[in-house]
Design an enzyme around this catalytic site. Structure first.
Site, PDB file in Angstrom:
ATOM      1  CB  ALA A  32      15.554 -18.321 -11.230  1.00  0.00           C
ATOM      2  CG  HIS A  34      11.479 -14.831  -6.798  1.00  0.00           C
ATOM      3  ND1 HIS A  34      11.434 -14.428  -5.484  1.00  0.00           N
ATOM      4  CD2 HIS A  34      11.902 -16.119  -6.784  1.00  0.00           C
ATOM      5  CE1 HIS A  34      11.794 -15.426  -4.710  1.00  0.00           C
ATOM      6  NE2 HIS A  34      12.094 -16.465  -5.467  1.00  0.00           N
ATOM      7  N   GLY A  36      11.065 -11.827  -4.107  1.00  0.00           N
ATOM      8  CA  GLY A  36      11.556 -12.285  -2.798  1.00  0.00           C
ATOM      9  C   GLY A  36      13.050 -12.021  -2.656  1.00  0.00           C
ATOM     10  CG  HIS A  37      15.902 -14.072  -5.127  1.00  0.00           C
ATOM     11  ND1 HIS A  37      15.166 -14.674  -6.113  1.00  0.00           N
ATOM     12  CD2 HIS A  37      16.507 -15.075  -4.448  1.00  0.00           C
ATOM     13  CE1 HIS A  37      15.334 -15.994  -6.056  1.00  0.00           C
ATOM     14  NE2 HIS A  37      16.136 -16.263  -5.046  1.00  0.00           N
ATOM     15  CG  ASP A 150      14.439 -22.213   1.085  1.00  0.00           C
ATOM     16  OD1 ASP A 150      13.988 -23.285   0.686  1.00  0.00           O
ATOM     17  OD2 ASP A 150      14.572 -21.213   0.334  1.00  0.00           O
ATOM     18  CB  SER A 185       9.368 -20.652  -5.100  1.00  0.00           C
ATOM     19  OG  SER A 185      10.208 -21.680  -5.593  1.00  0.00           O
TER      20      SER A 185
END
Ligand code: PAF
Length: 280
Positions: A32, A34, A36-37, A150, A185
């Site tokens: 999933a 986004h 951020g990844h 995280d 997230s």
């Protein structure tokens, strides 16, 4: 980009890259993907000649079966994004490939894993340690990349690395946010329009608390954040704790928040559990 589903094949590809003298970067994800990844992948790309991204919804870290069932799964879109980001190998194994038999290992993660997420989600960090240690053992990366959303997870992974004696660098990367401040997230896609509209109050309150903390104690700042978030309809704080940024342990409630501390929050936004944090 190679899409690999089997551990042995992954080992072969990584071995070839190492023989060719390339540094290996690993970006563990649950898919999933986004922006951020993608920022983690970009960083890995800059620092390593060979980038492996794992895309695996790890069942052993879900203490809530409903959360596991509803976790977004978007493999085709993920592959497209990984390929465009210059990933060398996307490792997308089945549950049977990763866990041919149940993983019964219990890690002695200590106090760092006992508070906050560790207290609210029993077994969660042990499951994270299981999958991340498996990935580290297979890939033996030079560097592995994790997002600071995280925040506690990174502290737990550092502890696991110490316990297991892995020889690699853990690279922590800053939180990416939507234009309105909401921390990116994979769970954000589960927010309906009304909850998506109120979710940015979480980050807004954390930012406001920076000023508030200049003239107030840890206990007062914790109350300020909790009350301000809960005042918004649709948001319910599970916990907000100001902790030592290295050990994750609670700090003196009468102290003034300072740069050695981080405030970690978990908020139910409807039935979606969101987490965020801020450094003081
Ligand atoms: O942060 C995550 O997405 C997961 O906890 C991780 C590190 C990929 C392990 O499954």
């Amino acid at each position: 980009m190679n899409i690999i589903r089997e551990i042995e094949q992954l080992r072969c590809q990584v071995a070839a890259a190492k023989t060719a003298g390339k540094a290996v970067g690993l970006v563990p994800t649950m898919g999933a993907l986004h922006a951020g990844h993608i920022s983690l992948i970009d960083r890995a790309r800059k620092e390593c000649g060979f980038v492996v991204v794992s895309d695996f919804v790890n069942p052993t870290q879900f203490n809530n079966p409903e959360d596991l069932r509803t976790y977004p799964r978007t493999e085709a879109a993920d592959c497209e994004k990984m390929s465009q980001s210059g990933v060398d190998v996307a490792f997308i194994p089945s549950v049977e490939e990763v866990y041919p038999e149940p993983d019964t290992r219990v890690f002695d993660l200590g106090p760092v894993a006992e508070v906050m997420e560790g207290a609210m989600r029993p077994g969660h960090f042990n499951g994270v340690a299981q999958i991340v240690s498996k990935l580290f053992a297979i890939v033996e990366p030079d560097k592995a990349y994790f997002g600071e959303k995280d925040f506690q997870q990174i502290a737990v992974i550092r502890r696991m690395v110490e316990l297991e004696g892995f020889n690699l660098e853990i690279v922590d990367c800053p939180i990416l946010r939507e234009a309105d401040g909401l921390a990116m997230s994979s769970r954000n896609v589960r927010l309906d329009a009304a909850h998506r509209a109120v979710a940015p109050h979480i980050h807004k309150t954390l930012v406001e608390s920076l000023d508030y903390a200049k003239t107030h104690t840890v206990a007062e700042t914790e109350r300020f954040v909790t009350e301000n978030i809960n005042a918004v309809e649709g948001l319910e704080t599970e916990y907000f704790m100001i902790v030592d940024a290295l050990t994750m342990q609670p700090v003196d409630p009468e102290a003034k928040p300072d740069a050695s501390m981080v405030g970690c929050v978990t908020v139910y936004c409807g039935d979606v559990r969101l987490i965020d944090n801020i450094k003081y």
